[in-house]
Design an enzyme around this catalytic site. Sequence first.
Site, PDB file in Angstrom:
ATOM      1  N   CYS A 192      88.662  -8.564 -59.474  1.00 14.40           N
ATOM      2  CA  CYS A 192      88.181  -9.373 -58.336  1.00 14.40           C
ATOM      3  C   CYS A 192      88.540 -10.849 -58.545  1.00 14.40           C
ATOM      4  O   CYS A 192      88.230 -11.440 -59.586  1.00 14.40           O
ATOM      5  CB  CYS A 192      86.671  -9.197 -58.187  1.00 14.40           C
ATOM      6  N   CYS A 225      85.467 -13.050 -59.186  1.00 10.83           N
ATOM      7  CA  CYS A 225      84.918 -12.782 -60.524  1.00 10.83           C
ATOM      8  C   CYS A 225      85.782 -13.470 -61.576  1.00 10.83           C
ATOM      9  O   CYS A 225      85.271 -14.007 -62.565  1.00 10.83           O
ATOM     10  CB  CYS A 225      84.844 -11.287 -60.797  1.00 10.83           C
ATOM     11  N   ASP A 251      87.838 -24.564 -51.363  1.00  8.12           N
ATOM     12  CA  ASP A 251      88.702 -23.502 -50.847  1.00  8.12           C
ATOM     13  C   ASP A 251      90.157 -23.905 -51.072  1.00  8.12           C
ATOM     14  O   ASP A 251      90.551 -25.045 -50.824  1.00  8.12           O
ATOM     15  CB  ASP A 251      88.426 -23.273 -49.357  1.00  8.12           C
ATOM     16  N   HIS A 269      79.040  -9.793 -58.900  1.00  8.71           N
ATOM     17  CA  HIS A 269      79.973  -9.198 -57.939  1.00  8.71           C
ATOM     18  C   HIS A 269      79.206  -8.399 -56.891  1.00  8.71           C
ATOM     19  O   HIS A 269      78.580  -7.388 -57.196  1.00  8.71           O
ATOM     20  CB  HIS A 269      80.989  -8.283 -58.630  1.00  8.71           C
ATOM     21  N   HIS A 306      80.797 -14.484 -50.137  1.00 14.79           N
ATOM     22  CA  HIS A 306      80.855 -15.936 -50.304  1.00 14.79           C
ATOM     23  C   HIS A 306      80.488 -16.612 -48.991  1.00 14.79           C
ATOM     24  O   HIS A 306      80.746 -16.079 -47.912  1.00 14.79           O
ATOM     25  CB  HIS A 306      82.248 -16.393 -50.764  1.00 14.79           C
TER      26      HIS A 306
HETATM   27  P1  DGP Z   1      87.291 -14.842 -46.368  1.00 19.28           P
HETATM   28  O1  DGP Z   1      88.476 -14.727 -45.446  1.00 19.28           O
HETATM   29  O2  DGP Z   1      86.003 -15.119 -45.620  1.00 19.28           O
HETATM   30  O3  DGP Z   1      87.201 -13.666 -47.299  1.00 19.28           O
HETATM   31  O4  DGP Z   1      87.569 -16.133 -47.224  1.00 19.28           O
HETATM   32  C1  DGP Z   1      88.292 -16.149 -48.409  1.00 19.28           C
HETATM   33  C2  DGP Z   1      88.596 -17.584 -48.709  1.00 19.28           C
HETATM   34  O5  DGP Z   1      88.963 -17.675 -50.061  1.00 19.28           O
HETATM   35  C3  DGP Z   1      89.748 -18.164 -47.883  1.00 19.28           C
HETATM   36  O6  DGP Z   1      89.258 -19.257 -47.111  1.00 19.28           O
HETATM   37  C4  DGP Z   1      90.746 -18.647 -48.908  1.00 19.28           C
HETATM   38  C5  DGP Z   1      89.961 -18.666 -50.181  1.00 19.28           C
HETATM   39  N1  DGP Z   1      90.717 -18.327 -51.373  1.00 19.28           N
HETATM   40  C6  DGP Z   1      91.561 -17.265 -51.522  1.00 19.28           C
HETATM   41  N2  DGP Z   1      92.059 -17.263 -52.761  1.00 19.28           N
HETATM   42  C7  DGP Z   1      91.507 -18.324 -53.413  1.00 19.28           C
HETATM   43  C8  DGP Z   1      91.641 -18.833 -54.735  1.00 19.28           C
HETATM   44  O7  DGP Z   1      92.369 -18.305 -55.593  1.00 19.28           O
HETATM   45  N3  DGP Z   1      90.937 -19.955 -55.041  1.00 19.28           N
HETATM   46  C9  DGP Z   1      90.108 -20.568 -54.123  1.00 19.28           C
HETATM   47  N4  DGP Z   1      89.472 -21.669 -54.519  1.00 19.28           N
HETATM   48  N5  DGP Z   1      89.970 -20.105 -52.871  1.00 19.28           N
HETATM   49  C10 DGP Z   1      90.658 -18.991 -52.525  1.00 19.28           C
END
Ligand code: DGP
Length: 116
Positions: A6, A9, A32, A48, A102
């Site tokens: 994950c 995680c 993000d 998780h 999240h």
């Molecule tokens: P959702 O679509 O609601 O599952 O949002 C997932 C969010 O996670 C999206 O806005 C982009 C973010 N995201 C994806 N990969 C990573 C990462 O490796 N690091 C961070 N900080 N954010 C990430």
Amino acid sequence: MSQEGCLFCRIVRRQLPAEIVAEADGLIAVKDVNPQAPTHLLIIPTEHIASLADLTEAHTTLMGKALQLGNRLARQYHLTPDGYRVVINCGPQAGQSVWHVHVHLLGGRPLQWPPG
Ligand code: DGP
């Protein structure tokens, strides 16, 4: 309990880099990686839990604390009094892409309603 493959995680375990802006009460908050607003933070339980739909009674306090942390970060990032949005995408049709629950905290620009 964390899950091997994950993404979040792995961020919690510091196996992947992330800009961590807060850590408290079984939660971390990170920037993000693909921000949709000038401030776009993710509040992530360290446990998780795959999605909002998987929450149980046992997670009530945790998720309440997630919202409180969101409020604290909103103040810290000067999103009050203009306003901000908290979002939890649940399931594919809502656009959930990371299967570890999240809370998105978005602010710093006018946000449209309804979202796309
Ligand atoms: P959702 O679509 O609601 O599952 O949002 C997932 C969010 O996670 C999206 O806005 C982009 C973010 N995201 C994806 N990969 C990573 C990462 O490796 N690091 C961070 N900080 N954010 C990430």
